[in-house]
Each structure stands twice: as structure tokens, then as C-alpha cells.
Design an enzyme around this catalytic site. Sequence first.
Site, PDB file in Angstrom:
ATOM      1  N   SER A   1     -22.099  -6.571  44.210  1.00  0.00           N
ATOM      2  CA  SER A   1     -21.235  -7.740  44.392  1.00  0.00           C
ATOM      3  C   SER A   1     -20.636  -8.194  43.057  1.00  0.00           C
ATOM      4  O   SER A   1     -21.324  -8.232  42.036  1.00  0.00           O
ATOM      5  CB  SER A   1     -22.045  -8.880  45.015  1.00  0.00           C
ATOM      6  OG  SER A   1     -21.245 -10.027  45.137  1.00  0.00           O
TER       7      SER A   1
ATOM      8  N   ILE B   1     -19.593 -15.233  34.654  1.00  0.00           N
ATOM      9  CA  ILE B   1     -18.337 -15.469  35.370  1.00  0.00           C
ATOM     10  C   ILE B   1     -18.389 -16.832  36.063  1.00  0.00           C
ATOM     11  O   ILE B   1     -17.397 -17.542  36.121  1.00  0.00           O
ATOM     12  CB  ILE B   1     -18.102 -14.347  36.420  1.00  0.00           C
ATOM     13  CG1 ILE B   1     -18.234 -12.955  35.782  1.00  0.00           C
ATOM     14  CG2 ILE B   1     -16.744 -14.523  37.106  1.00  0.00           C
ATOM     15  CD1 ILE B   1     -17.119 -12.512  34.904  1.00  0.00           C
TER      16      ILE B   1
ATOM     17  N   ASN C   1     -27.205 -14.139  47.757  1.00  0.00           N
ATOM     18  CA  ASN C   1     -27.296 -14.178  46.294  1.00  0.00           C
ATOM     19  C   ASN C   1     -28.069 -15.428  45.890  1.00  0.00           C
ATOM     20  O   ASN C   1     -27.495 -16.460  45.576  1.00  0.00           O
ATOM     21  CB  ASN C   1     -25.891 -14.163  45.678  1.00  0.00           C
ATOM     22  CG  ASN C   1     -25.934 -14.198  44.168  1.00  0.00           C
ATOM     23  OD1 ASN C   1     -27.006 -14.157  43.566  1.00  0.00           O
ATOM     24  ND2 ASN C   1     -24.777 -14.293  43.552  1.00  0.00           N
TER      25      ASN C   1
ATOM     26  N   CYS D   1     -28.235 -15.513  41.123  1.00  0.00           N
ATOM     27  CA  CYS D   1     -27.253 -15.482  40.044  1.00  0.00           C
ATOM     28  C   CYS D   1     -27.761 -16.316  38.876  1.00  0.00           C
ATOM     29  O   CYS D   1     -28.034 -17.502  39.031  1.00  0.00           O
ATOM     30  CB  CYS D   1     -25.907 -16.011  40.520  1.00  0.00           C
ATOM     31  SG  CYS D   1     -24.674 -15.889  39.216  1.00  0.00           S
TER      32      CYS D   1
ATOM     33  N   ASN E   1     -30.340  -8.560  40.438  1.00  0.00           N
ATOM     34  CA  ASN E   1     -29.220  -9.162  39.712  1.00  0.00           C
ATOM     35  C   ASN E   1     -29.392  -8.903  38.208  1.00  0.00           C
ATOM     36  O   ASN E   1     -30.240  -8.087  37.822  1.00  0.00           O
ATOM     37  CB  ASN E   1     -29.175 -10.668  40.028  1.00  0.00           C
ATOM     38  CG  ASN E   1     -27.755 -11.204  40.069  1.00  0.00           C
ATOM     39  OD1 ASN E   1     -26.990 -10.970  39.145  1.00  0.00           O
ATOM     40  ND2 ASN E   1     -27.409 -11.910  41.128  1.00  0.00           N
TER      41      ASN E   1
ATOM     42  N   GLY F   1     -25.805  -2.961  33.058  1.00  0.00           N
ATOM     43  CA  GLY F   1     -25.514  -1.686  32.414  1.00  0.00           C
ATOM     44  C   GLY F   1     -26.784  -0.896  32.114  1.00  0.00           C
ATOM     45  O   GLY F   1     -27.895  -1.343  32.415  1.00  0.00           O
TER      46      GLY F   1
ATOM     47  N   GLY G   1     -28.862  -1.733  39.009  1.00  0.00           N
ATOM     48  CA  GLY G   1     -28.996  -2.041  37.584  1.00  0.00           C
ATOM     49  C   GLY G   1     -28.780  -0.807  36.734  1.00  0.00           C
ATOM     50  O   GLY G   1     -29.629   0.077  36.691  1.00  0.00           O
TER      51      GLY G   1
ATOM     52  N   GLY H   1     -22.566  -1.544  39.663  1.00  0.00           N
ATOM     53  CA  GLY H   1     -21.725  -2.599  39.108  1.00  0.00           C
ATOM     54  C   GLY H   1     -21.011  -2.156  37.857  1.00  0.00           C
ATOM     55  O   GLY H   1     -19.856  -1.713  37.888  1.00  0.00           O
TER      56      GLY H   1
HETATM   57  C1  LIG Z   1     -18.587  -9.119  35.966  1.00  0.00           C
HETATM   58  C2  LIG Z   1     -19.750  -9.211  36.899  1.00  0.00           C
HETATM   59  C3  LIG Z   1     -19.690 -10.081  38.000  1.00  0.00           C
HETATM   60  C4  LIG Z   1     -20.759 -10.171  38.880  1.00  0.00           C
HETATM   61  N1  LIG Z   1     -20.659 -11.007  39.966  1.00  0.00           N
HETATM   62  C5  LIG Z   1     -21.683 -11.053  40.862  1.00  0.00           C
HETATM   63  C6  LIG Z   1     -21.565 -11.815  42.050  1.00  0.00           C
HETATM   64  O1  LIG Z   1     -20.552 -12.438  42.341  1.00  0.00           O
HETATM   65  N2  LIG Z   1     -22.621 -11.825  42.906  1.00  0.00           N
HETATM   66  C7  LIG Z   1     -23.778 -11.108  42.663  1.00  0.00           C
HETATM   67  O2  LIG Z   1     -24.692 -11.148  43.494  1.00  0.00           O
HETATM   68  N3  LIG Z   1     -23.903 -10.361  41.548  1.00  0.00           N
HETATM   69  C8  LIG Z   1     -22.889 -10.305  40.643  1.00  0.00           C
HETATM   70  N4  LIG Z   1     -23.003  -9.521  39.541  1.00  0.00           N
HETATM   71  C9  LIG Z   1     -24.236  -8.738  39.330  1.00  0.00           C
HETATM   72  C10 LIG Z   1     -24.055  -7.311  39.871  1.00  0.00           C
HETATM   73  O3  LIG Z   1     -23.821  -7.337  41.260  1.00  0.00           O
HETATM   74  C11 LIG Z   1     -25.321  -6.449  39.594  1.00  0.00           C
HETATM   75  O4  LIG Z   1     -26.424  -7.031  40.263  1.00  0.00           O
HETATM   76  C12 LIG Z   1     -25.650  -6.362  38.107  1.00  0.00           C
HETATM   77  O5  LIG Z   1     -24.484  -6.287  37.323  1.00  0.00           O
HETATM   78  C13 LIG Z   1     -26.557  -5.153  37.792  1.00  0.00           C
HETATM   79  O6  LIG Z   1     -25.940  -3.926  38.137  1.00  0.00           O
HETATM   80  P1  LIG Z   1     -25.109  -3.018  37.065  1.00  0.00           P
HETATM   81  O7  LIG Z   1     -25.999  -2.816  35.864  1.00  0.00           O
HETATM   82  O8  LIG Z   1     -24.808  -1.763  37.806  1.00  0.00           O
HETATM   83  O9  LIG Z   1     -23.884  -3.795  36.702  1.00  0.00           O
HETATM   84  C14 LIG Z   1     -21.944  -9.403  38.646  1.00  0.00           C
HETATM   85  C15 LIG Z   1     -21.989  -8.539  37.538  1.00  0.00           C
HETATM   86  C16 LIG Z   1     -20.927  -8.423  36.680  1.00  0.00           C
HETATM   87  C17 LIG Z   1     -21.023  -7.462  35.511  1.00  0.00           C
END
Ligand SMILES: Cc1cc2nc3c(=O)[nH]c(=O)nc-3n(C[C@H](O)[C@H](O)[C@H](O)COP(=O)(O)O)c2cc1C
Length: 313
Positions: free
Chosen positions: A21, A69, A124, A127, A189, A214, A240, A262
Site C-alpha cells: 500500500s 507521507i 493499516n 502507520c 509496515n 527497502g 519489507g 514497496g
Molecule cells: C512512499 C511510501 C508510502 C507508503 N504509504 C503507505 C500507506 O499508505 N499505507 C500503508 O499501509 N503502508 C504504506 N507504506 C509502507 C509500505 O506499504 C511497506 O509496508 C513498507 O514500505 C515496507 O516495504 P518495502 O521495504 O518493500 O517498501 C508506504 C511506504 C512508502 C515507501
Amino acid sequence: MVDLSVRIGATELANPIMPASGSFSTEVEQVIDLNRLGALVAKTVSRNFRAGNPTPRVAELETGMINSIGLPTKGLQYFLDVQVPDYNRFTPPLVASISAETAEDFAAMASDVSVPGVDVIEVNISCPTRAPGGGNFALHDEHAFNVLAGIRAATEKPVWAKLSPNAGDIVAIAEAAEKAGADALVVSNTILGLKIEVDTFRPAIGNKFGGISGPGIKPIIVRMVYQCAKAVSIPIIGCGGICKVEDVVEYMLAGASAVEVGYATFRNPTAMVALIDDLEAWCDERGIARVADLTGAIRDEVETDTYAAASHM
Ligand SMILES: Cc1cc2nc3c(=O)[nH]c(=O)nc-3n(C[C@H](O)[C@H](O)[C@H](O)COP(=O)(O)O)c2cc1C
């Protein structure tokens, strides 16, 4: 050829790869075929318009990125009127992500998004950058239980609870979510962090703290997936730092049934489709008939014979 399909409770996915998300919108259709994804996960929506946090909202890290954000949204009505029909142009199941500041509004939101075009509700509760005084139900098992029990009572749709790695004991939260009736867990998250610009002495992020995502967080979250998978019997979706096929396999071996991606999409908007292709090839090369067989297949038995042999040397 490998069978890539997986089940998350009652929900069947054509493959285990879906967006996380907030890292994805239908605009990505300009570069990939969205019908190839396991599911479409929408940006978190709240009941009313939210402007989000002050800029800068994102900054780079050696190991990924940090963001705050602040859940900007045009609100629930816009989501139902415009975004759900937009997502419904595509075939994969639609996962709506909801947020609210009180348990009561969370339950009401779950009821309001339970429309035919929405297949799954991702909650969620985690956050890390929500306004203080609300949210972050995922930090205490009692709070997680209460909010999820209310949501469970308010909808017949599958409910996926998105947990926080910032909880002291994520296993206790996972158990509370299962007890409250969640159909699956998303682990997890972002991890709360702080980056300071040494030229200005100021935080790199307008809201000061941000969530780290990341590759740097991957081993931490894989460990959490493993621990949660040992403690609960509902499916787990790993999230993650997934950037390459080996990361997907690692999460599945730890106990995940599917994954959300993400950060990798920000680095390369075609990353998710490459992951699906690479996963198929990875399984085919090894003669793995069903990708679902990877879930929990970690070989973590203690090699007592080896220890015994070593101790007698
Ligand atoms: C720019 C950005 C915006 C995000 N917005 C949301 C969001 O609206 N809702 C949510 O549940 N997680 C949000 N996340 C978290 C991601 O869904 C994910 O849980 C987190 O980034 C870990 O995964 P990744 O390492 O693959 O990015 C956001 C992450 C990023 C980087």
C-alpha cells in the site's frame, strides 16, 4: 511449469506478488500489465480528506529510503466513487487499505468499504507517521485486539491486519489479531527512523521521523515473519525490502504465503513483473511444482547429530 497460485484464506491469488500500500497506483499501468499481479493493493484511505505531512516527505538511505507521507487522501467517498471503479478495470482482486483514528471509525470504515468491487480489506493499524493521539493500534496487543474485533464484526470481507515492526513484541500483536478474527497478517509496515542532514543540522524529513523501507529492513522483517508464522495459523504476507526473487523465496521459506513489494517499485516501476517472471524461472529450474510448497519450508531443525559428533571430537 510451476503453479504460482496461492491462497490467503478464502482469497485465491494467481501468484504471490502484489504491491505494498502507498507504493502503487493504477498509473503503473503505463509500464506494466496490472493483470499479471497477484492482487492490487490500494493506497490507505481515511474517511475525510487529509493533506499529508510537510515536505520533504522522502529521503534516500544507503539501504533504501525513509518516508513520512502522512497518509494524504481524498477521502472515502472519492475512493468509492472514483478509485474502486478505476481498479475494477483490472482482473486481480482489489485490496482496500483503511485507516482511522478511533476503533469506532475503523469499524465504520470497514463496513463502508465492503462494496462489491472490494475483495479484501487491509487494515493499516501500523502507520508510524500518523498524528499522535490516534492510530498505531498495532503497538499494543489489547488495542490491536479491540480495533480488529470491531472491524471483524462490521464486515464479511476478508480482513488482513497490517502489523508494525515498531511493536515491542510483534508476536503478541499477531496472536491478538488472530484471536480477534483477522483472516491474514501483513508483516509489516516500516521501521521508525531519523535521518539528519549534516550540512543543515536539520532532519531530512519535514515531519522529523519517518518510516524506513527497502533492503536494509529485510532481515528484521523476515525474522518477524518467521516468529509470527510459528505463533499463528492464519496466513502471513511478508513485506519489507523485497527487490529480487531470492527475497521472495526467503520470505516464503520463513512462513509467508505471499509478499507485498514497496520500495522496489520506486526504484524500478517494472520490478513486480520481473519478480513474477523470475519466481517462475527459479521454481522451474529447481523442479518445484507449486510455489505454495515454499511456505514455511525453512530447514531450521537443530542438527543435533553434528553437535554430538563435534562434542566428542
Ligand atoms: C512512499 C511510501 C508510502 C507508503 N504509504 C503507505 C500507506 O499508505 N499505507 C500503508 O499501509 N503502508 C504504506 N507504506 C509502507 C509500505 O506499504 C511497506 O509496508 C513498507 O514500505 C515496507 O516495504 P518495502 O521495504 O518493500 O517498501 C508506504 C511506504 C512508502 C515507501
